[in-house]
Design an enzyme around this catalytic site. Structure first.
Site, PDB file in Angstrom:
ATOM      1  N   GLY A  45      -3.107   0.926  15.706  1.00 58.91           N
ATOM      2  CA  GLY A  45      -3.319  -0.497  15.939  1.00 58.91           C
ATOM      3  C   GLY A  45      -4.770  -0.932  16.010  1.00 58.91           C
ATOM      4  N   HIS A  62      -5.440  -1.649   2.709  1.00 58.74           N
ATOM      5  CA  HIS A  62      -5.277  -0.261   2.274  1.00 58.74           C
ATOM      6  C   HIS A  62      -6.647   0.417   2.201  1.00 58.74           C
ATOM      7  CE1 HIS A  62      -3.284   3.117   0.383  1.00 58.74           C
ATOM      8  NE2 HIS A  62      -4.319   3.183  -0.440  1.00 58.74           N
ATOM      9  N   LYS A  77      18.534  -1.078   5.001  1.00 63.44           N
ATOM     10  CA  LYS A  77      17.243  -1.762   5.099  1.00 63.44           C
ATOM     11  C   LYS A  77      17.444  -3.271   5.180  1.00 63.44           C
ATOM     12  CE  LYS A  77      12.719  -1.503   3.085  1.00 63.44           C
ATOM     13  NZ  LYS A  77      11.876  -0.373   2.776  1.00 63.44           N
ATOM     14  N   MET A 120       4.047   1.704   8.011  1.00 65.37           N
ATOM     15  CA  MET A 120       4.287   2.809   7.083  1.00 65.37           C
ATOM     16  C   MET A 120       5.662   2.729   6.420  1.00 65.37           C
ATOM     17  SD  MET A 120       1.393   4.036   7.463  1.00 65.37           S
ATOM     18  CE  MET A 120       1.382   5.576   6.580  1.00 65.37           C
ATOM     19  N   ARG A 121       5.941   1.575   5.843  1.00 61.34           N
ATOM     20  CA  ARG A 121       7.284   1.347   5.286  1.00 61.34           C
ATOM     21  C   ARG A 121       7.167   0.307   4.181  1.00 61.34           C
ATOM     22  NH1 ARG A 121      11.878   2.765   7.575  1.00 61.34           N
ATOM     23  NH2 ARG A 121      10.683   3.797   9.194  1.00 61.34           N
ATOM     24  N   LEU A 122       7.921   0.499   3.116  1.00 67.21           N
ATOM     25  CA  LEU A 122       7.918  -0.507   2.052  1.00 67.21           C
ATOM     26  C   LEU A 122       8.687  -1.742   2.521  1.00 67.21           C
ATOM     27  CD1 LEU A 122       8.617   1.567  -1.207  1.00 67.21           C
ATOM     28  CD2 LEU A 122       6.447   0.549  -0.475  1.00 67.21           C
ATOM     29  N   ILE A 123       8.197  -2.909   2.122  1.00 63.97           N
ATOM     30  CA  ILE A 123       8.903  -4.145   2.450  1.00 63.97           C
ATOM     31  C   ILE A 123      10.003  -4.353   1.404  1.00 63.97           C
ATOM     32  CG2 ILE A 123       8.654  -6.655   2.701  1.00 63.97           C
ATOM     33  CD1 ILE A 123       7.200  -5.140   4.917  1.00 63.97           C
ATOM     34  N   ASN A 183      -1.498  -6.921   2.965  1.00 62.32           N
ATOM     35  CA  ASN A 183      -1.692  -5.553   3.476  1.00 62.32           C
ATOM     36  C   ASN A 183      -3.150  -5.143   3.327  1.00 62.32           C
ATOM     37  OD1 ASN A 183      -0.936  -2.910   4.398  1.00 62.32           O
ATOM     38  ND2 ASN A 183      -0.959  -2.193   2.276  1.00 62.32           N
TER      39      ASN A 183
HETATM   40  C1  GRF Z   1      -5.459   1.543   8.173  1.00 58.11           C
HETATM   41  O1  GRF Z   1      -6.522   2.318   7.737  1.00 58.11           O
HETATM   42  C2  GRF Z   1      -4.769   0.857   7.013  1.00 58.11           C
HETATM   43  O2  GRF Z   1      -5.587   0.663   5.928  1.00 58.11           O
HETATM   44  C3  GRF Z   1      -3.672   1.811   6.634  1.00 58.11           C
HETATM   45  O3  GRF Z   1      -3.257   2.373   7.854  1.00 58.11           O
HETATM   46  C4  GRF Z   1      -4.350   2.390   8.768  1.00 58.11           C
HETATM   47  C5  GRF Z   1      -3.854   1.854  10.063  1.00 58.11           C
HETATM   48  O4  GRF Z   1      -4.776   2.056  11.092  1.00 58.11           O
HETATM   49  N1  GRF Z   1      -2.648   1.129   5.899  1.00 58.11           N
HETATM   50  P1  GRF Z   1      -4.633   1.309  12.473  1.00 58.11           P
HETATM   51  O5  GRF Z   1      -3.263   1.616  13.028  1.00 58.11           O
HETATM   52  O6  GRF Z   1      -4.846  -0.154  12.231  1.00 58.11           O
HETATM   53  O7  GRF Z   1      -5.718   1.891  13.348  1.00 58.11           O
END
Ligand code: GRF
Length: 187
Positions: free
Chosen positions: A14, A108, A64, A89-92, A106
């Protein structure tokens, strides 16, 4: 004037959630954290900031679609207009994509389309690239494949490890993501 309402979806630590809610002039109000991992540290962060949480175990649903329908009802009840994924950590799936067309964003930790999916930072180290970065993009049904909104590059140093590179990448994310959110919400 009431701000536009938004939700953050997260599964883990987070730090991006913190960066978004901590942004002093955020153009929207984060009214709920949606989390798919009971016990994830991000839940405590939301609670201590007085933000409502909806924590669901997707395995407890038959599909889902049923899982996302439950989330959708909650979001609608709270008048949520934007969804920001931050380490979700999941596809929408089609249920949320249809309800929030062009409203799901998102972050990344790579310069997409390079290194999509999990472990983007270690993929970059393994590949020996000299430059990597952060991508903010619209979410579609694919894995990190939606239209790119913003990118910021950073150098991979000779002695970088996954841990040292992650710190610098996240510093960039924490600045860029709230910045892009403000631009989008303000139209
Ligand atoms: C981030 O680096 C984001 O880019 C990736 O997952 C990480 C999440 O980190 N998708 P956090 O939980 O916000 O610290």
């Amino acid at each position: 004037m009431n701000k536009v309402k938004a939700a953050v979806f997260a599964s883990g630590t987070g730090s991006n959630f913190d960066a978004i809610i901590g942004r002093s002039n955020l153009a929207c109000e984060i009214v709920v954290l949606i989390c798919d991992k009971p016990g994830a540290p991000v839940i405590e962060k939301a609670i201590s900031s007085g933000i409502q949480t909806l924590v669901l175990n997707p395995k407890a649903f038959v599909s889902k679609q049923e899982y996302e329908t439950k989330i959708l009802h909650f979001l609608r009840k709270m008048d949520v207009e934007w969804i920001f994924l931050a380490g979700y950590m999941r596809l929408i799936g089609p249920t949320l994509l249809a309800a929030y067309e062009d409203r799901i964003i998102n972050t990344h930790p790579s310069l997409l389309p390079a290194f999509p999916g999990k472990d983007a930072i270690s993929q970059a180290i393994q590949a020996g690239v000299k430059v990597t970065g952060v991508t903010i993009h619209f979410v579609d049904e694919g894995m990190d494949t939606g239209p790119i909104i913003a990118q910021r590059a950073l150098e991979v140093l000779e002695d970088d490890t996954e841990a040292t590179l992650k710190v610098r990448i996240q510093d960039v994310e924490h600045e860029l993501y709230p910045e892009v959110i403000n631009r989008l919400v303000r139209g």
